[in-house]
Design a protein around this motif. Structure first.
Motif, PDB file in Angstrom:
ATOM      1  N   THR A 169     -49.043  -4.091  -7.831  1.00 14.72           N
ATOM      2  CA  THR A 169     -49.784  -5.306  -8.159  1.00 14.72           C
ATOM      3  C   THR A 169     -50.719  -5.098  -9.332  1.00 14.72           C
ATOM      4  OG1 THR A 169     -49.748  -5.893  -5.839  1.00 14.72           O
ATOM      5  CG2 THR A 169     -51.364  -7.012  -7.185  1.00 14.72           C
ATOM      6  N   ARG A 170     -50.827  -6.101 -10.196  1.00 14.11           N
ATOM      7  CA  ARG A 170     -51.879  -6.132 -11.203  1.00 14.11           C
ATOM      8  C   ARG A 170     -52.674  -7.403 -10.964  1.00 14.11           C
ATOM      9  NH1 ARG A 170     -51.108  -4.388 -17.147  1.00 14.11           N
ATOM     10  NH2 ARG A 170     -53.097  -3.436 -16.623  1.00 14.11           N
ATOM     11  N   THR A 171     -53.951  -7.259 -10.992  1.00 17.08           N
ATOM     12  CA  THR A 171     -54.780  -8.446 -10.788  1.00 17.08           C
ATOM     13  C   THR A 171     -55.853  -8.500 -11.856  1.00 17.08           C
ATOM     14  OG1 THR A 171     -56.345  -7.294  -9.387  1.00 17.08           O
ATOM     15  CG2 THR A 171     -54.498  -8.357  -8.284  1.00 17.08           C
ATOM     16  N   ILE A 172     -56.343  -9.681 -12.096  1.00 15.26           N
ATOM     17  CA  ILE A 172     -57.492  -9.842 -12.981  1.00 15.26           C
ATOM     18  C   ILE A 172     -58.357 -10.941 -12.385  1.00 15.26           C
ATOM     19  CG2 ILE A 172     -56.094 -11.386 -14.430  1.00 15.26           C
ATOM     20  CD1 ILE A 172     -57.890 -10.711 -16.737  1.00 15.26           C
ATOM     21  N   ALA A 173     -59.676 -10.707 -12.385  1.00 16.33           N
ATOM     22  CA  ALA A 173     -60.598 -11.768 -11.984  1.00 16.33           C
ATOM     23  C   ALA A 173     -61.667 -11.851 -13.052  1.00 16.33           C
ATOM     24  CB  ALA A 173     -61.220 -11.468 -10.629  1.00 16.33           C
ATOM     25  N   ARG A 174     -62.013 -13.024 -13.470  1.00 19.77           N
ATOM     26  CA  ARG A 174     -63.063 -13.168 -14.470  1.00 19.77           C
ATOM     27  C   ARG A 174     -63.845 -14.423 -14.168  1.00 19.77           C
ATOM     28  NH1 ARG A 174     -59.660 -15.266 -19.609  1.00 19.77           N
ATOM     29  NH2 ARG A 174     -58.132 -16.380 -18.353  1.00 19.77           N
ATOM     30  N   TYR A 258     -48.418  -6.458   2.220  1.00 18.14           N
ATOM     31  CA  TYR A 258     -49.151  -5.929   1.080  1.00 18.14           C
ATOM     32  C   TYR A 258     -50.589  -6.396   1.190  1.00 18.14           C
ATOM     33  CZ  TYR A 258     -44.249  -6.102  -0.257  1.00 18.14           C
ATOM     34  OH  TYR A 258     -42.882  -5.989  -0.256  1.00 18.14           O
ATOM     35  N   GLY A 259     -51.551  -5.510   0.890  1.00 16.94           N
ATOM     36  CA  GLY A 259     -52.938  -5.909   0.974  1.00 16.94           C
ATOM     37  C   GLY A 259     -53.792  -5.129  -0.001  1.00 16.94           C
ATOM     38  N   PHE A 260     -54.764  -5.778  -0.610  1.00 15.41           N
ATOM     39  CA  PHE A 260     -55.656  -5.068  -1.532  1.00 15.41           C
ATOM     40  C   PHE A 260     -56.929  -5.875  -1.739  1.00 15.41           C
ATOM     41  CE2 PHE A 260     -52.435  -7.470  -3.762  1.00 15.41           C
ATOM     42  CZ  PHE A 260     -53.175  -8.280  -4.603  1.00 15.41           C
ATOM     43  N   MET A 261     -57.963  -5.182  -2.269  1.00 17.37           N
ATOM     44  CA  MET A 261     -59.227  -5.826  -2.604  1.00 17.37           C
ATOM     45  C   MET A 261     -59.266  -6.073  -4.107  1.00 17.37           C
ATOM     46  SD  MET A 261     -60.705  -6.037   0.342  1.00 17.37           S
ATOM     47  CE  MET A 261     -62.376  -6.542  -0.102  1.00 17.37           C
ATOM     48  N   LEU A 262     -59.916  -7.139  -4.482  1.00 11.64           N
ATOM     49  CA  LEU A 262     -60.005  -7.539  -5.883  1.00 11.64           C
ATOM     50  C   LEU A 262     -61.478  -7.692  -6.240  1.00 11.64           C
ATOM     51  CD1 LEU A 262     -58.883  -8.927  -8.469  1.00 11.64           C
ATOM     52  CD2 LEU A 262     -58.629 -10.991  -7.102  1.00 11.64           C
ATOM     53  N   ASP A 263     -61.924  -6.996  -7.302  1.00  6.37           N
ATOM     54  CA  ASP A 263     -63.320  -7.087  -7.727  1.00  6.37           C
ATOM     55  C   ASP A 263     -63.538  -8.356  -8.544  1.00  6.37           C
ATOM     56  OD1 ASP A 263     -64.246  -4.708  -6.592  1.00  6.37           O
ATOM     57  OD2 ASP A 263     -63.346  -3.559  -8.231  1.00  6.37           O
ATOM     58  N   VAL A 264     -64.590  -9.079  -8.194  1.00  2.87           N
ATOM     59  CA  VAL A 264     -64.967 -10.273  -8.959  1.00  2.87           C
ATOM     60  C   VAL A 264     -66.301  -9.960  -9.638  1.00  2.87           C
ATOM     61  CG1 VAL A 264     -65.558 -12.712  -8.831  1.00  2.87           C
ATOM     62  CG2 VAL A 264     -63.824 -11.760  -7.297  1.00  2.87           C
ATOM     63  N   PRO A 265     -66.362 -10.049 -10.965  1.00  2.00           N
ATOM     64  CA  PRO A 265     -67.594  -9.684 -11.666  1.00  2.00           C
ATOM     65  C   PRO A 265     -68.711 -10.713 -11.427  1.00  2.00           C
ATOM     66  CG  PRO A 265     -66.007 -10.574 -13.215  1.00  2.00           C
ATOM     67  CD  PRO A 265     -65.302 -10.495 -11.893  1.00  2.00           C
ATOM     68  N   ALA A 266     -69.918 -10.298 -11.771  1.00  2.00           N
ATOM     69  CA  ALA A 266     -71.043 -11.228 -11.698  1.00  2.00           C
ATOM     70  C   ALA A 266     -70.849 -12.321 -12.736  1.00  2.00           C
ATOM     71  CB  ALA A 266     -72.346 -10.473 -11.955  1.00  2.00           C
TER      72      ALA A 266
ATOM     73  N   ASN B   4     -66.558 -11.727 -18.193  1.00  2.00           N
ATOM     74  CA  ASN B   4     -66.531 -10.449 -17.474  1.00  2.00           C
ATOM     75  C   ASN B   4     -65.182 -10.277 -16.796  1.00  2.00           C
ATOM     76  OD1 ASN B   4     -69.095 -10.276 -18.287  1.00  2.00           O
ATOM     77  ND2 ASN B   4     -70.023 -10.622 -16.286  1.00  2.00           N
ATOM     78  N   ALA B   6     -62.485  -7.810 -14.391  1.00  2.00           N
ATOM     79  CA  ALA B   6     -62.267  -6.681 -13.474  1.00  2.00           C
ATOM     80  C   ALA B   6     -60.766  -6.534 -13.262  1.00  2.00           C
ATOM     81  CB  ALA B   6     -62.955  -6.950 -12.139  1.00  2.00           C
ATOM     82  N   LEU B   8     -57.512  -4.394 -11.513  1.00  2.00           N
ATOM     83  CA  LEU B   8     -57.181  -3.558 -10.377  1.00  2.00           C
ATOM     84  C   LEU B   8     -55.672  -3.367 -10.345  1.00  2.00           C
ATOM     85  CD1 LEU B   8     -58.539  -2.464  -7.619  1.00  2.00           C
ATOM     86  CD2 LEU B   8     -57.367  -4.394  -6.606  1.00  2.00           C
ATOM     87  N   PHE B  10     -52.683  -1.700  -7.812  1.00  2.00           N
ATOM     88  CA  PHE B  10     -52.571  -1.246  -6.426  1.00  2.00           C
ATOM     89  C   PHE B  10     -51.116  -1.297  -5.993  1.00  2.00           C
ATOM     90  CE2 PHE B  10     -52.521  -1.802  -1.883  1.00  2.00           C
ATOM     91  CZ  PHE B  10     -53.511  -0.940  -1.454  1.00  2.00           C
ATOM     92  N   GLY B  12     -48.808  -0.677  -2.383  1.00  2.00           N
ATOM     93  CA  GLY B  12     -48.857  -0.251  -0.989  1.00  2.00           C
ATOM     94  C   GLY B  12     -48.170  -1.199  -0.047  1.00  2.00           C
ATOM     95  N   LEU B  14     -48.375  -1.960   3.978  1.00  2.00           N
ATOM     96  CA  LEU B  14     -49.136  -1.636   5.185  1.00  2.00           C
ATOM     97  C   LEU B  14     -48.323  -1.968   6.424  1.00  2.00           C
ATOM     98  CD1 LEU B  14     -52.611  -3.087   4.162  1.00  2.00           C
ATOM     99  CD2 LEU B  14     -51.687  -0.807   3.764  1.00  2.00           C
TER     100      LEU B  14
END
Lengths: 269, 591
Positions: A169-174, A258-266, B4, B6, B8, B10, B12, B14
């Motif tokens: 997976t590739r993710t982007i959060a902005r 499939y499971g993952f965490m995604l960072d969301v910036p300030a 901004n 971010a 990622l 990944f 996997g 599960l």
């Protein structure tokens, strides 16, 4: 880094120019006339836009190329953020052998979804946005496409170990505004329709986004026409300006999870 | 505009867990244990956990069998056919049937209409040795279970065919695959468990029996069949199978084979699982001196822990691929006024064994095919009396070290009996054994283990023993070891047998016929041409007061892949893929 933004900007130049007819009953079907003159309109409406009145509404903006560069990856953006209290967004490609593309339930997200779809032939795209009062607000687009998008094997089947890459997976959060983020998720998956010779249906069919406290942000049901390596853009609503995380869980029709965490910036100052 | 970002990346997959919700029509573990007596359904592979393949139904009998006609036929479709070795399950008016290439269908029995189809998405590079078959499903609660060619167990929602969970049995790239029907049995400690074996003995895998939780697919215990390997229980190492190097010199036990590829049976009376274990790897026996336990054996396992209760080796130090996976069928034997808790098995090696099922003690061993050459018989301890010169020669002793002396051995490596299950009638107290009369030229060659490559060290070709037939359905009396009657068939028999309270014995032939015989005399009473070869097991059940019979058809299996000179009598047979359902039409039922 701004490629995504540039791409969307470029797309907007290709916006289909469509004029929405007013929602008057001008036929004997009990349905408003379809501005795209789809031969499938009654069938699509009876199958997907049930249990509520139907109106064409230009607040449902369906942004799509008038001519698809690639019938395997036709980018579609649905922006219904002008509507409030949305229960679900249902996207349909009328002339695909399997018309239903996806359904989004934007619990804590803007009424917006971006995705890519496989088209079997030139087709109207109808998107129904159902509000809590039950009303279906319909928008659409017409995309001219070369044939065969749903019946050819996925490109990844040319490699021997494609199964090892499932779910990469590739993710982007902005975030350019305070009240919502923009997230794009792209997962490796063949999204086999079952219509290519000798290849059974095998596709990502559930995706759920939740916040750090487990609250539901949005749920998406995906179907066979979603393009290989499904790419989804959603706009989660943000309650504070601080950086946070979102959790994405997905499942395919073979029970792979499939499971993952995604960072969301300030939020930007 | 400032933004901004971010990013990622990944990868996997599960584990997934699912929980079942019970409804009135759900299948219980008691239903499974009671399957043989309950004639309105077929909930287990073998028509009951003992797999006697006996139905007490007697509506259909020797007199009215002539009126048996097809009700419907259902095509598996698709561009892939190959061998169809599946036995359907019947529950609540629905048939659950599996097919080649890891497919399953649910069919409305009243109409023959499809309710759903599931096609496993198989990876490229699966390594099934002996055709892309599947032998059937298991059912419990609101789920149906089956195994796929890439060595996965799949649980499907019985109503929709959607995947509930999917778990890995073994690494398909190392040669693991799965073709047998799973077995579901009760336990005190874990509730019902789904028990499976594995396949891949031609690739140097390690045979094992595994138990899983039916709701989640989580592993409860595992038991390797080869001595020196450790078992597990509740996620931790339990005990070693046997004693390391006791019957395997050197380190070949590490890739020792012993695949449990035909699945197992269960006896609710003694509460034991019975599994047959396959050939040792490699085939060249000179590389692995010793008995090579527990290959080519029957093992009894405690379902609570996976511990080996007893083992009985039919072919110690197997050098002929007498891959002894054959089903072990529990039955109560009346002999000299006593009732013995017995079990019987008809081995690839040509002998029919009766054992004490409580402890594995040998009772008798009698040949069920002609002209067995590798052993003179079975001694009073149950050990074969080997004919040393009928073991393929050691290539290390040959002039160039590349090919040992070739010998002609009977039976062939495809066995006096192969996978196809026999039936036991509690009405006649006879076993009905689908057998074959053939031998093989076999010689040994040097070989070393390489992951995912065939691990044989042998060359071979099969030859029929007689000009006019290979297949032979035999009625065996387990008390005397004598054959009461025989039906001869030109092509090798490769399908299972069913017998009924109505005095009928059903089996199919590669020539395409489903046939019914008189259980006392072997007289052929009825046949129907299904249009393609039959290599599967028939079933029968009662629905709305009528007795139904069903058979899956579609020529394939190991014979056309390995058959040598036998190919002459089968090469014209065409593939297919269907299930046929029969009953006596209403207007004929009273006659």
């Amino acid at each position: 880094m701004n490629n995504v933004a540039k791409y969307v900007a470029a797309l907007s130049l290709l916006l289909t120019q469509t004029l929405f007819a007013s929602s008057v009953l001008a036929n004997d079907t009990g349905l408003p006339n379809d501005p795209f003159r789809s031969v499938m309109w009654k069938s699509i409406a009876d199958r997907f836009f049930t249990d509520g009145p139907i109106v064409f509404d230009d607040r449902v903006r369906v942004i799509a190329p008038s001519h698809a560069e690639d019938q395997f990856h036709v980018p579609i953006t649905v922006d219904a953020s002008a509507l409030n209290n949305v229960r679900q967004i249902v996207a349909v490609a009328d002339l695909n052998p399997i018309p239903h593309i996806l359904t989004v339930r934007p619990e804590q997200a803007m009424s917006f979804v971006g995705f890519r779809v496989k088209l079997q032939q030139s087709s109207p795209i109808h998107v129904g946005v159902q509000t809590e009062d039950g009303v279906w607000h319909i928008g659409g687009a017409y995309v001219d496409a070369a044939g065969g998008g749903c019946t050819a094997p996925a490109a990844m089947h040319g490699t021997e170990n494609w199964m090892d890459t499932l779910g990469i997976t590739r993710t982007i959060a902005r975030r350019s505004v305070f009240d919502h983020a923009r997230m794009t998720v792209k997962m490796r998956h063949p999204m086999d329709t079952g219509l290519a010779a000798g290849i059974p249906a095998f596709y990502m069919n559930e995706l759920k986004i939740s916040d750090t406290s487990g609250g539901l942000v949005a749920e998406v049901d995906l179907f066979e026409p979603v393009s290989e390596n499904p790419t989804l853009t959603l706009l989660p609503k943000m309650l504070s300006a601080e950086a946070t995380q979102l959790k994405v869980n997905a499942r395919d029709t073979e029970g792979n999870v499939y499971g993952f965490m995604l960072d969301v910036p300030a939020a930007a100052q | 505009m400032k933004q901004n970002f971010a990013w990622l990346a990944f990868a996997g997959t599960l584990a997934l867990s699912g929980a079942g919700t019970a409804t009135a029509a759900d299948v219980t573990i008691d239903d499974l244990m009671n399957d043989q007596a309950s004639t309105e359904n077929v909930l287990t592979y073998g028509l009951g956990p003992r797999a006697q393949r006996f139905s007490p139904l007697d509506t259909l009998n020797k007199d009215n069998i002539k009126n048996l006609f097809p009700v419907w036929s259902f095509s598996f479709g698709g561009e892939k056919q190959r061998g169809q070795e599946s036995q359907p399950l019947i529950h609540d008016g629905v048939m659950y049937v599996t097919g080649s290439y890891s497919r399953m269908w649910a069919i409305d029995i009243a109409t023959g209409d499809e309710l759903w189809q599931y096609d496993a998405r198989l990876p490229e590079g699966i390594l099934p040795c002996c055709d892309v078959v599947n032998r059937g499903a298991a059912i419990l609660g609101d789920k149906v279970f089956f195994g796929t060619l890439d060595a996965k167990m799949v649980a499907l929602d019985a109503k929709t065919g959607k995947v509930v969970w999917r778990k890995t049995i073994g690494d398909y790239k190392a040669g693991y695959s799965y073709t047998a029907a799973p077995l579901i049995v009760p336990t005190e400690a874990h509730g019902p468990i789904v028990v499976t074996g594995n396949s891949g003995g031609e690739f140097g895998i390690v045979g094992a029996v595994e138990a899983r939780n039916p709701d989640t697919g989580d592993l409860v215990w595992s038991r390797p069949t080869i001595e020196g390997h450790m078992g597990t229980l509740n996620g931790e190492e339990s005990t070693m199978t046997g004693t390391k190097n006791e019957t395997w010199a050197g380190d070949l036990w590490q890739n020792g084979g012993g695949a449990t590829w035909l699945g197992g049976t269960y006896d609710p009376d003694v509460k034991m699982l019975f599994f047959g274990t396959g050939n040792p790897a490699p085939w060249n026996s000179h590389l692995r001196p010793g008995d090579n336990k527990w290959t080519s054996s029957r093992i009894a396992l405690d379902p609570e822990t996976g511990e080996v209760a007893w083992g009985y080796q039919t072919t110690p130090h197997d050098g002929w691929d007498y891959d002894g996976v054959n089903e072990f069928i529990a039955f109560d034997m009346e002999k000299d006024g006593e009732t013995i808790k017995a079990g019987a098995t008809a081995d690839r090696n040509g002998f029919f064994y009766v054992l004490d099922r409580t402890n594995g003690d040998f009772i008798s061993g009698a040949p069920f095919v002609q002209d067995i050459s590798w052993a003179e018989g079975i001694d009073e301890n149950g050990r074969p009396i080997f004919v040393p010169e009928n073991r393929p020669g050691n290539p290390a002793e040959s002039a160039d070290g590349k090919k040992g002396e070739s010998i002609f051995a009977v039976p062939s490596f495809l066995g006096g009996k192969n996978w196809m299950p026999m039936a036991y009638s509690t009405k006649t107290d006879l076993f009905y054994i689908p057998s074959n009369e053939w031998g093989m030229d076999i010689w040994n060659e040097p070989i070393t283990y390489k992951k995912g490559a065939a691990y044989l060290g042998a060359g071979f070709t099969i030859r029929p023993l007689f000009d006019d037939y290979i297949g032979s359905l035999k009625a065996m009396d387990p008390v005397t070891g004598k054959v009461k009657w025989e039906y001869r068939n030109q092509a090798p028999l490769w399908g299972g047998v069913l017998t009924t309270g109505g005095g009928l014995v059903f089996t199919g032939t590669p020539e395409g016929y489903l046939k019914a015989f008189d259980d006392e005399t072997g007289e052929e009473l009825w046949k129907f041409q299904t249009g393609t070869g039959i290599v599967s097991s028939p079933i029968t059940w009662e629905q709305d007061g009528e007795q139904y019979v069903a058979i899956v058809t579609g020529w394939g299996g190991a014979v056309p892949l390995w058959g040598g000179e036998v190919a002459k009598v089968v090469s014209y047979l065409n593939q297919g893929g269907s299930v046929w359902v029969f009953k006596v039409p209403e207007q004929l039922a009273s006659r």
